[in-house]
Design a protein around this motif. Structure first.
Motif, PDB file in Angstrom:
ATOM      1  N   ALA A 113       0.828  -1.206   0.000  1.00  0.00           N
ATOM      2  CA  ALA A 113       0.000   0.000   0.000  1.00  0.00           C
ATOM      3  C   ALA A 113       0.863   1.258   0.000  1.00  0.00           C
ATOM      4  CB  ALA A 113      -0.931  -0.012   1.205  1.00  0.00           C
ATOM      5  N   ILE A 134      -5.615   4.798   0.694  1.00  0.00           N
ATOM      6  CA  ILE A 134      -4.168   4.860   0.898  1.00  0.00           C
ATOM      7  C   ILE A 134      -3.779   6.287   1.253  1.00  0.00           C
ATOM      8  CG2 ILE A 134      -1.905   4.652  -0.203  1.00  0.00           C
ATOM      9  CD1 ILE A 134      -3.134   2.481  -2.009  1.00  0.00           C
ATOM     10  N   ILE A 184      -2.327   2.429   4.944  1.00  0.00           N
ATOM     11  CA  ILE A 184      -3.633   2.171   4.351  1.00  0.00           C
ATOM     12  C   ILE A 184      -4.687   2.077   5.442  1.00  0.00           C
ATOM     13  CG2 ILE A 184      -3.174  -0.321   4.341  1.00  0.00           C
ATOM     14  CD1 ILE A 184      -4.930  -0.510   1.809  1.00  0.00           C
TER      15      ILE A 184
END
Length: 209
Positions: free
Chosen positions: A108, A175, A181
């Motif tokens: 992420a 994100i 995230i």
């Protein structure tokens, strides 16, 4: 909100935190989780700040309001809530989520760095797990710039969030570039599934670069 509700919330948050710590997604004291324990007014049980997330106990939670500010006298500990509790509260308020998870998963963070305008996914089977078609649909995981003001981050999230009723590209994840995230769901289990599926999807798209 009863003591039993908070005890259950604390036990669940401690267990999930230990799970994510074991995966390397909550190193040190990083990351935070929350469950919604009241709607009117909005109340969240949030993991306390500054603690090793692999060693939390059911008592290591703080009850916060819609601004992410700790609420004394409504249960939970008197420890300090994470500074990011305000974004948890905004996500819960906007999406109706029953749980929000924030971790520092590598894919992420990397994807947010490469695609600051959003991570585009298409024709991947696991998209079904976050509410979309495996084929023929373009899905974008939104990315917002990092910062320390949770109101600013909340505004950026809300500007990008598409409510499911619109039938457009809603996703249960966000994100924060060069940070981590957030994923959410009706409860901690569904939020965990959304997080794991999104991270796996991001790993795939990064491997194709």
């Amino acid at each position: 909100m009863t003591a039993e509700v908070l005890d259950r919330a604390g036990a669940s948050l401690a267990a999930e935190s230990a799970r994510f710590t074991a995966r390397g997604w909550m190193p040190g004291t990083a990351g935070n989780l929350s469950v919604t324990v009241g709607r009117d007014p909005l109340r969240l049980a949030v993991t306390a700040s500054g603690l090793d997330k692999g060693e939390l106990t059911p008592a290591d939670i703080v009850v916060v309001d819609a601004d992410g500010v700790g609420v004394l006298g409504e249960g939970g500990s008197e420890q300090r809530p994470s500074a990011e509790a305000g974004l948890h509260a905004r996500i819960a308020a906007v999406t109706g989520a029953g749980a929000v998870i924030h971790v520092h998963a590598l894919a992420a963070v990397t994807a947010g760095h490469h695609w600051p305008e959003g991570v585009v996914l298409r024709d991947l089977e696991m998209l079904k797990g976050i509410g979309h078609s495996a084929h023929g649909e373009t899905v974008t995981i939104p990315v917002i710039a990092n910062g320390q003001d949770m109101t600013v981050l909340g505004d950026a999230f809300e500007a990008l969030y598409v409510r499911p009723a619109s039938g457009e590209n809603d996703v249960p994840a966000l994100i924060v570039a060069d940070h981590g995230i957030y994923a959410w769901g009706r409860d901690l289990r569904q939020a965990r599934w959304h997080l794991e599926l999104t991270e796996a999807l991001l790993q795939i798209v990064l491997s194709r670069r």
